[in-house]
Design an enzyme around this catalytic site. Sequence first.
Site, PDB file in Angstrom:
ATOM      1  N   LYS A 241       0.857  -1.181   0.000  1.00 13.11           N
ATOM      2  CA  LYS A 241       0.000   0.000   0.000  1.00 13.11           C
ATOM      3  C   LYS A 241       0.895   1.233   0.000  1.00 13.11           C
ATOM      4  CE  LYS A 241      -3.614   2.349   2.622  1.00 13.11           C
ATOM      5  NZ  LYS A 241      -4.474   2.295   3.816  1.00 13.11           N
ATOM      6  N   LYS A 294      -2.251  -1.397  -3.732  1.00 14.15           N
ATOM      7  CA  LYS A 294      -3.115  -0.218  -3.661  1.00 14.15           C
ATOM      8  C   LYS A 294      -2.263   1.044  -3.694  1.00 14.15           C
ATOM      9  CE  LYS A 294      -6.446   2.001  -0.574  1.00 14.15           C
ATOM     10  NZ  LYS A 294      -7.106   2.016   0.724  1.00 14.15           N
TER      11      LYS A 294
END
Length: 369
Positions: A241, A294
């Site tokens: 992330k 992400k």
Amino acid sequence: MAFPITRLRRLRRTAELRNLVAETRLTPDSFVYPMFVCPGEGIRKEVGSMPGVCNLSVDEAVKEAEQVHALGIPSVILFGLPEKKDDIATGAWADDGIVQQAARALKREVPGLILMGDVCLCEYMSHGHCGIVKAAPQSLGAAARDAMNAVRVVAVKGGDEKAKSIEAATQPLVAQAGRFEYEIVNDASLELLARTSVSLAKAGIDIIAPSDMMDGRVAAIRRALDEAGLINTPILSYAAKFASGFYGPFREAADSAPQFGDRRSYQMDGANLREAMREIELDIEEGADMIMVKPAMPYLDVIAAARQRFDLPLAAYQVSGEYAMIEAAARNNWIDRDRVMMESLLSIRRAGASIILTYHAKDAARLLG
Ligand SMILES: [Zn+2]
């Protein structure tokens, strides 16, 4: 065999031919729809920067989830907006937390839907960071040095300019007063993340999805789930992330913007692909059942590299900023919204993600249906 024997355009001639030779296919059953649950009843409050996406009270979330499921989307991921926030993220792990309430209702009313639970503390912390914050006030030495500088500037000026220069000189001091050194404490945060995961799983969340980016959290969560007898609850880790400007609209949706500083000391640096592979590798070692990258579109190379290297189910999160850009441009008639939406989802799929978390899930499913 080159041109004129070989003509690649032969297979592009009609829609049927193109469809026959398509290498990548989108289907609604790879979609996960994110939902933001808030206290109250009968509430559907649209998020300003994410047209079509709402904060939903539990009763409205049930209606929304029924619709999502009917469109052939197998799963939703839940985020919570708690009644109140504090410094130990009580709302994240309390039995009557907002996501726990929603999970119970959704399990009861839409039993076929897979419930993912985002595990993080930022939405529940008064400071908006993803872990416990240890703060230290600015050192006295630095404050004294700043004060001396201010006095020196004022001393060399006089007359009418004085008031102005005092103001100008003290401005940085005032700003300094609001700044303090802090640290997001890793190991102490693990306890709360583990407690949150157990609480969510007990409330009916099927898949635990930690997004905090603390080191060691997957292992801590796995241990806690197993100790609670929840051995069959899988973990989908937000393994890679990145600290990203594309999260902007989400922070409005989940009311989770940090009150000071940013998240660069725990989320990944966008420059690093090899480090992303290390993050994923460690999460797998710690017991992750599925992994996620992400955001999605600015990090397609990371998705592709992860697909090449790891054999776990791979998810990608098309984040709020990706959604907002498409919606905003479409509203200005600058792009063909449906076409760009499908193209962006196809690119994520082609890069190698088999699961796509997207705010476009419902509309994309309608187009595919
Ligand atoms: Zn967070």
